[in-house]
Design a protein around this motif. Sequence first.
Motif, PDB file in Angstrom:
ATOM      1  N   PHE A  69      76.371  15.614  40.109  1.00 57.54           N
ATOM      2  CA  PHE A  69      76.495  17.044  40.416  1.00 57.54           C
ATOM      3  C   PHE A  69      75.121  17.623  40.727  1.00 57.54           C
ATOM      4  CE2 PHE A  69      80.362  16.245  38.107  1.00 57.54           C
ATOM      5  CZ  PHE A  69      81.276  17.180  38.559  1.00 57.54           C
ATOM      6  N   GLY A  70      75.038  18.412  41.786  1.00 58.26           N
ATOM      7  CA  GLY A  70      73.774  19.039  42.145  1.00 58.26           C
ATOM      8  C   GLY A  70      73.979  19.954  43.338  1.00 58.26           C
ATOM      9  N   TYR A  71      72.912  20.168  44.096  1.00 57.09           N
ATOM     10  CA  TYR A  71      73.050  21.029  45.285  1.00 57.09           C
ATOM     11  C   TYR A  71      72.016  20.627  46.329  1.00 57.09           C
ATOM     12  CZ  TYR A  71      69.129  23.842  43.485  1.00 57.09           C
ATOM     13  OH  TYR A  71      67.903  24.268  43.038  1.00 57.09           O
ATOM     14  N   THR A  72      72.359  20.849  47.569  1.00 58.12           N
ATOM     15  CA  THR A  72      71.549  20.300  48.663  1.00 58.12           C
ATOM     16  C   THR A  72      70.189  20.980  48.802  1.00 58.12           C
ATOM     17  OG1 THR A  72      72.373  21.785  50.393  1.00 58.12           O
ATOM     18  CG2 THR A  72      73.664  19.809  49.961  1.00 58.12           C
ATOM     19  N   TYR A  73      70.059  22.214  48.302  1.00 55.75           N
ATOM     20  CA  TYR A  73      68.775  22.906  48.407  1.00 55.75           C
ATOM     21  C   TYR A  73      67.842  22.527  47.262  1.00 55.75           C
ATOM     22  CZ  TYR A  73      70.596  25.792  52.173  1.00 55.75           C
ATOM     23  OH  TYR A  73      71.112  26.219  53.378  1.00 55.75           O
ATOM     24  N   CYS A  74      68.301  21.672  46.364  1.00 57.14           N
ATOM     25  CA  CYS A  74      67.486  21.252  45.219  1.00 57.14           C
ATOM     26  C   CYS A  74      66.214  20.576  45.730  1.00 57.14           C
ATOM     27  CB  CYS A  74      68.277  20.282  44.342  1.00 57.14           C
ATOM     28  SG  CYS A  74      67.415  19.811  42.834  1.00 57.14           S
ATOM     29  N   PRO A  75      65.047  21.056  45.275  1.00 56.68           N
ATOM     30  CA  PRO A  75      63.805  20.540  45.835  1.00 56.68           C
ATOM     31  C   PRO A  75      63.424  19.136  45.375  1.00 56.68           C
ATOM     32  CG  PRO A  75      63.352  22.205  44.169  1.00 56.68           C
ATOM     33  CD  PRO A  75      64.845  22.169  44.345  1.00 56.68           C
TER      34      PRO A  75
END
Length: 201
Positions: A69-75
């Motif tokens: 689980f995460g998100y594409t804008y995560c640096p």
Amino acid sequence: MTARIIRIALASLVGLMIAAGIAWWQVKTAQEMTTSGAAAVGGPFALVDHTGRPVTDADFRGKHLLVYFGYTYCPDVCPTELGVMAQAMDRLGPLAEKVQPLFITVDPKRDTVAHMAGYVELFHPRLVGLTGTPEQTAAAAKAYRVYHAVPTGQDAAGGDYLVDHSSFIYLMGPDGAFQRVFAAGAEPDQIAADIRSRLAG
Ligand code: NI
């Protein structure tokens, strides 16, 4: 001048406290997941894959799942862990066919189907990206006990924002049941070896 320094110090302190809170939560959850076992983690979900197809957990039966689980804008954290998952798939060789890697967003507002499609292909040709309505992705995250929050003060309505989230790679069995979790720092070889032994056993 002094007030500004105090403000910066306070902001840093709050940041540290949030980081410490997430770290504590992750350790606690990992312990719970290891001790309380199968029933507690995972469960049904209804989402949309990166080709726009509605899918549920049942569509993936028969294969081990690696779920992140995460998100594409995560640096930083998400790209690192998705890279680890992709390398683990490569280390498995032909056995990788028996494993389905999934990336489920905790930021459905920005992670649209089209956006997910462009993102997952950066990591692995077999990686499936899953998004949905905020209710759908929140329900999936809850089932997997994933912590995620947009810190207060960040403008979620417009512009850029970061999402705090826990970072685990979940291994689910071909029956959909929880098998184990890999915490940050797990090596691709370790993950591949674990899966290989389960497939052999
Ligand atoms: Ni992330």
